[in-house]
Design a protein around this motif. Structure first.
Motif, PDB file in Angstrom:
ATOM      1  N   ALA A 357      39.378  54.538  35.427  1.00  0.00           N
ATOM      2  CA  ALA A 357      39.693  54.711  36.706  1.00  0.00           C
ATOM      3  C   ALA A 357      40.107  55.447  37.482  1.00  0.00           C
ATOM      4  N   THR A 358      41.246  56.377  36.366  1.00  0.00           N
ATOM      5  CA  THR A 358      41.880  57.096  37.284  1.00  0.00           C
ATOM      6  C   THR A 358      41.054  58.423  36.532  1.00  0.00           C
ATOM      7  N   ALA A 359      40.543  58.350  35.702  1.00  0.00           N
ATOM      8  CA  ALA A 359      39.541  59.641  34.896  1.00  0.00           C
ATOM      9  C   ALA A 359      38.420  59.923  36.133  1.00  0.00           C
ATOM     10  N   SER A 360      38.223  58.660  36.320  1.00  0.00           N
ATOM     11  CA  SER A 360      36.622  58.857  37.383  1.00  0.00           C
ATOM     12  C   SER A 360      37.200  59.589  38.868  1.00  0.00           C
ATOM     13  N   ALA A 372      32.848  60.702  48.187  1.00  0.00           N
ATOM     14  CA  ALA A 372      34.260  60.580  46.988  1.00  0.00           C
ATOM     15  C   ALA A 372      34.330  59.171  47.068  1.00  0.00           C
ATOM     16  N   LEU A 373      34.694  58.589  48.312  1.00  0.00           N
ATOM     17  CA  LEU A 373      34.524  57.193  48.128  1.00  0.00           C
ATOM     18  C   LEU A 373      32.523  56.010  48.209  1.00  0.00           C
ATOM     19  N   ALA A 374      32.206  56.960  49.127  1.00  0.00           N
ATOM     20  CA  ALA A 374      30.716  56.171  48.392  1.00  0.00           C
ATOM     21  C   ALA A 374      30.847  56.276  46.711  1.00  0.00           C
ATOM     22  N   ALA A 375      31.094  57.350  46.258  1.00  0.00           N
ATOM     23  CA  ALA A 375      30.323  57.007  44.318  1.00  0.00           C
ATOM     24  C   ALA A 375      31.979  56.243  43.605  1.00  0.00           C
ATOM     25  N   LEU A 376      32.966  56.266  44.505  1.00  0.00           N
ATOM     26  CA  LEU A 376      33.938  55.503  43.449  1.00  0.00           C
ATOM     27  C   LEU A 376      33.405  53.699  43.466  1.00  0.00           C
ATOM     28  N   LEU A 377      32.249  53.421  44.756  1.00  0.00           N
ATOM     29  CA  LEU A 377      32.275  52.653  44.999  1.00  0.00           C
ATOM     30  C   LEU A 377      31.308  51.919  44.471  1.00  0.00           C
ATOM     31  N   PRO A 399      44.051  49.536  42.715  1.00  0.00           N
ATOM     32  CA  PRO A 399      44.968  50.492  43.125  1.00  0.00           C
ATOM     33  C   PRO A 399      44.556  52.395  42.884  1.00  0.00           C
ATOM     34  N   ALA A 400      43.551  52.532  41.660  1.00  0.00           N
ATOM     35  CA  ALA A 400      43.649  53.875  41.681  1.00  0.00           C
ATOM     36  C   ALA A 400      42.870  54.388  42.191  1.00  0.00           C
ATOM     37  N   PHE A 401      41.425  53.893  42.717  1.00  0.00           N
ATOM     38  CA  PHE A 401      40.066  54.135  43.775  1.00  0.00           C
ATOM     39  C   PHE A 401      40.623  54.084  44.770  1.00  0.00           C
ATOM     40  N   PHE A 402      41.388  53.256  45.509  1.00  0.00           N
ATOM     41  CA  PHE A 402      42.127  53.654  46.232  1.00  0.00           C
ATOM     42  C   PHE A 402      43.360  54.139  46.849  1.00  0.00           C
ATOM     43  N   ALA A 403      44.028  54.959  45.981  1.00  0.00           N
ATOM     44  CA  ALA A 403      45.224  55.781  46.130  1.00  0.00           C
ATOM     45  C   ALA A 403      44.358  57.134  46.444  1.00  0.00           C
ATOM     46  N   VAL A 404      43.275  57.196  44.894  1.00  0.00           N
ATOM     47  CA  VAL A 404      42.119  58.738  45.450  1.00  0.00           C
ATOM     48  C   VAL A 404      41.885  58.560  46.911  1.00  0.00           C
ATOM     49  N   ALA A 405      41.083  57.544  47.027  1.00  0.00           N
ATOM     50  CA  ALA A 405      40.204  57.389  48.471  1.00  0.00           C
ATOM     51  C   ALA A 405      41.314  57.844  49.190  1.00  0.00           C
ATOM     52  N   LEU A 406      42.184  57.787  49.601  1.00  0.00           N
ATOM     53  CA  LEU A 406      43.393  58.045  50.309  1.00  0.00           C
ATOM     54  C   LEU A 406      43.712  59.879  50.219  1.00  0.00           C
ATOM     55  N   GLY A 407      44.424  59.863  49.594  1.00  0.00           N
ATOM     56  CA  GLY A 407      44.405  60.592  48.986  1.00  0.00           C
ATOM     57  C   GLY A 407      43.193  62.144  49.395  1.00  0.00           C
ATOM     58  N   LEU A 408      42.631  61.669  49.310  1.00  0.00           N
ATOM     59  CA  LEU A 408      41.364  62.850  49.835  1.00  0.00           C
ATOM     60  C   LEU A 408      40.955  62.211  51.521  1.00  0.00           C
ATOM     61  N   GLY A 409      41.360  61.689  52.436  1.00  0.00           N
ATOM     62  CA  GLY A 409      41.209  61.361  53.242  1.00  0.00           C
ATOM     63  C   GLY A 409      41.077  60.262  54.262  1.00  0.00           C
ATOM     64  N   SER A 418      36.337  48.745  51.941  1.00  0.00           N
ATOM     65  CA  SER A 418      34.873  48.485  51.816  1.00  0.00           C
ATOM     66  C   SER A 418      34.711  48.121  50.361  1.00  0.00           C
ATOM     67  N   LEU A 419      36.274  49.073  49.386  1.00  0.00           N
ATOM     68  CA  LEU A 419      36.472  47.644  48.046  1.00  0.00           C
ATOM     69  C   LEU A 419      36.166  46.879  47.878  1.00  0.00           C
TER      70      LEU A 419
END
Lengths: 480, 480
Positions: A357-360, A372-377, A399-409, A418-419
């Motif tokens: 998750a972190t690497a993705s 980014a959110l679409a790719a994470l999904l 947690p990792a995906f949610f945090a990154v999505a937030l970080g990107l705005g 969506s997650l």
């Protein structure tokens, strides 16, 4: 897993010793082992290689799934990857024993002929076309979903035995007659249940977990209403489309069901009034269903409720202990699903999914938030090949995906929801991704090839629905 | 538990709904509940009442044992005594899965007819009289005991399938022909194994545990040699007497075995040379046996070794996955022994056995040490009605009893060893006291009534041997 709870179900044993069925999984495992371990201990990476071998062997099937998983569990301990206590831990899993209970329940409902009776009524009422039947199963699931937080109890415990009886009433059994009706109904039941599970905060276990994680990570509060409203439009679209796609990919060969409707009415007349065992079964079934539906007001777990029901069936001798022991499907699911849930759980403990998750997340770190959110999904969805539990998946990767999505705005509610929806939908792809899968798949109406192919197509369908329709709807309701 | 691994074994289902079978256990449980709780939390005392109800119901048998235990496990959770995770924990127990493997092994040995072949050879060699057969089984056990630290592997995994085949070769199956030969051989196998287990530090799991506890508590070092020497004389007396007592209490009705010997020789000729599956089975059996015997030189648990053997049988298709799933005895033992081991384990966790040990110790606090030690041994023996594991029993009660004996002036080695020997012998009394019990009892040759009655008589026999003969011998070798 080639049989059902029907004692006389046709069993297609694979007798030929096809060498490639063994070689391919071992090569895949070896290849994974040879990849750079990126900082992981050999034991952790070995688990990953073993898991890859196992999943691959579940596809090539050198032996039935139960035997494959038993071999993997044994290897996990003998290779020093997992302690013997941990290796056996999956056999004490609460969901696994709920699955066992669901098989036994189905047996009771079949044996007492209560299922047959309900099936004839259902066919009389909704059996005008196979599609209408499919939709009526999904609607029944939808009606229970807001207040049944266990999708295994709902789809496996309640709807599976009824669907099984309906399929049989159409003369559709595993084997040559599976495609007549059963394969379509079973797959619709399973895939419909995943959509239904995604639609309410209280429809399945990962949903409240996602809500809790979102609150802890970013203070994002997801209310029951907000969840239901956000899921409404894409959920309804999916509920309409999914049975149609299944209908297309695994069409019931019985198209004209009107003779079956007449036959059903005739058979109901012949059956006459309910017998003693049938009435007891109906009563127990109702008690269990009510307790599952009222889960918010008591704290008995769905598994305990199921065994209360089973206890009542044993005490009233509607089920005999010999019937319980003869229910091979239950023991098969115990071994293969229990073993697989252990392997996936150990993989999670070793931190591999989290690292993935972190690497993705790192990969999409420079993208606009929506891309980014679409790719994470997409990654979240397909990484479910490595999970045997929705909760484990959400715990490891949300947690990792949610945090990154937030970080990107990304807007927090949009990202969390969506997650959250895909936390259920991702189980579309395999026959071990969530509790009802081993039950419905275990009935034997679909081969694993069919199950995975249709599942993969539906995963694309879900992306095509939940990304464009979802994002549009979420704009309308102001989530972004 | 009325069936065996023979698919066609006669099943005597108890159909009549005898009310007293339900009422008595519930009254016993209620009575226990009404006793003063002596400082225990209601939850802990409730567990005790539930355990008493369960054991009582195993005797009155309102339903088969598996169903009784499943009801108790369900009740333990619904009554709030045990969490759902804990309630299922017994199903991940290492001994329970070794038992499952032993059933599957027995099936392989039966199905390939390897067991039949070994049985005919055994009968030709030792089958002159039933007693000689009994002694030869016990001797085989004795030969393995010094280096097989799992009594379940030894008696359940290795000797049980052979004994079963011998019984069948005499035309003795569960049911009317059980008393012909099988009941005597099975009970001799089980009871002999307990004596054998007591005789070597490395013959069963509780022994090294007792040695370790003695070292921790009082610095008492028990060497392998000291253990074996101290057990030698009473052990040999017990090995001679136990089969005789079993012979007396459950006499084989087949007295003249010479025709059977001739028949065995004839059948061996008819069987001809070994087939492919039989040879594979023999090879796997030998590998497993060697790995069990060499346990000191590798760290694979007996359970993992058993599943390695099972894996080999599945890969070579000597056993089919369908055979595994059809082995009702295995699933029955999983449920009833797994559930019982959980209940007994929770009782232990709640501290009830320890409190009982402390209270008993207090009672004998003013006695001379030898009288106190003898009384403690008696209490230690009969308290095993409340345990489903030798290790759990030794863990819960050995420390308190050992400490009190020392406090009263008992010689440390004498106290540690005598309690150590009874740590195995105490399993004589029930059909759930240690791993081999569910296996040998599960074969169905003895009713529970027979099993318990003979067990109780043998418990008296053991007291009559190990107290006078033991104490005399221990004086001779200078332990006191």
């Amino acid at each position: 897993m080639q049989y059902t709870s029907v004692p006389a179900a046709p069993v297609t044993a694979i007798r030929a010793f096809d060498r490639w069925r063994w070689v391919v999984p071992l090569l895949v495992g070896g290849a994974v082992w040879l990849l750079p371990h990126s900082g992981f201990a050999p034991g952790s990476w070995g688990l990953l290689a073993l898991f890859a071998t196992t999943v691959c062997a579940l596809i090539t099937r050198p032996l039935p799934s139960g035997a494959v998983v038993l071999l993997s569990v044994t290897a996990s301990n003998l290779l020093g990857l997992v302690s013997i206590q941990d290796a056996l831990s999956g056999f004490a899993n609460v969901t696994v024993w709920l699955i066992v209970a669901a098989f036994l329940f189905a047996r009771g409902i079949t044996q007492t002929r209560l299922g047959e009776r309900i099936a004839y009524h259902t066919i009389g009422r909704f059996g005008g076309t196979p599609l209408r039947l499919g939709y009526s199963i999904v609607l029944a699931d939808l009606a229970m979903a807001p207040i049944t937080p266990s999708n295994t109890a709902r789809a496996g415990g309640v709807l599976f035995p009824i669907t099984l009886s309906v399929a049989r009433a159409f003369g559709s059994e595993p084997g040559p007659t599976a495609s007549r009706m059963g394969a379509f109904l079973m797959k619709t039941l399973y895939q419909g249940d995943l959509v239904v599970s995604a639609m309410f905060l209280t429809a399945t276990a990962p949903n409240p977990l996602v809500a809790e994680l979102a609150r802890q990570i970013a203070g994002t509060e997801l209310s029951w209403t907000m969840w239901a409203v956000a899921a409404l439009v894409p959920g309804i679209v999916a509920l309409i489309v999914v049975p149609l796609v299944v209908y297309r990919l695994c069409p019931p060969t019985l198209r004209d069901t009107r003779p079956a409707q007449q036959l059903a009415a005739e058979r109901l007349r012949v059956m006459g009034p309910m017998g003693r065992n049938e009435r007891v079964m109906l009563m127990v079934f109702s008690v269990v269903l009510l307790l599952w539906l009222s889960a918010a007001w008591h704290d008995a777990s769905p598994t305990a409720v199921a065994y209360l029901g089973l206890a009542l069936l044993l005490v009233t001798r509607v089920l005999d202990w010999q019937d319980v022991l003869a229910e091979k499907g239950a023991w098969d699911a115990l071994v293969w699903f229990g073993g697989l849930i252990m392997l996936a759980g150990q993989l999670g403990k070793a931190g591999l999914p989290k690292a993935f998750a972190t690497a993705s997340a790192g990969l999409v770190g420079a993208w606009p938030w929506w891309a980014a959110l679409a790719a994470l999904l997409v990654l979240y969805l397909y990484s479910h090949y490595a999970f045997a539990s929705l909760v484990a998946h959400a715990t490891a990767m949300f947690p990792a995906f949610f945090a990154v999505a937030l970080g990107l705005g990304a807007p927090p509610h949009l990202a969390a929801l969506s997650l959250g929806f895909f936390s259920s939908l991702n189980a579309a792809i395999t026959h071990y991704g969530t509790g009802p899968a081993p039950i419905v798949f275990g009935a034997g109406y679909l081969t694993q090839g069919q199950w995975w192919r249709i599942g993969f197509v539906l995963s694309l369908v879900h992306l095509a629905i939940w990304l464009p329709v979802g994002f549009a709807w979420w704009k309308v309701i102001g989530l972004w």
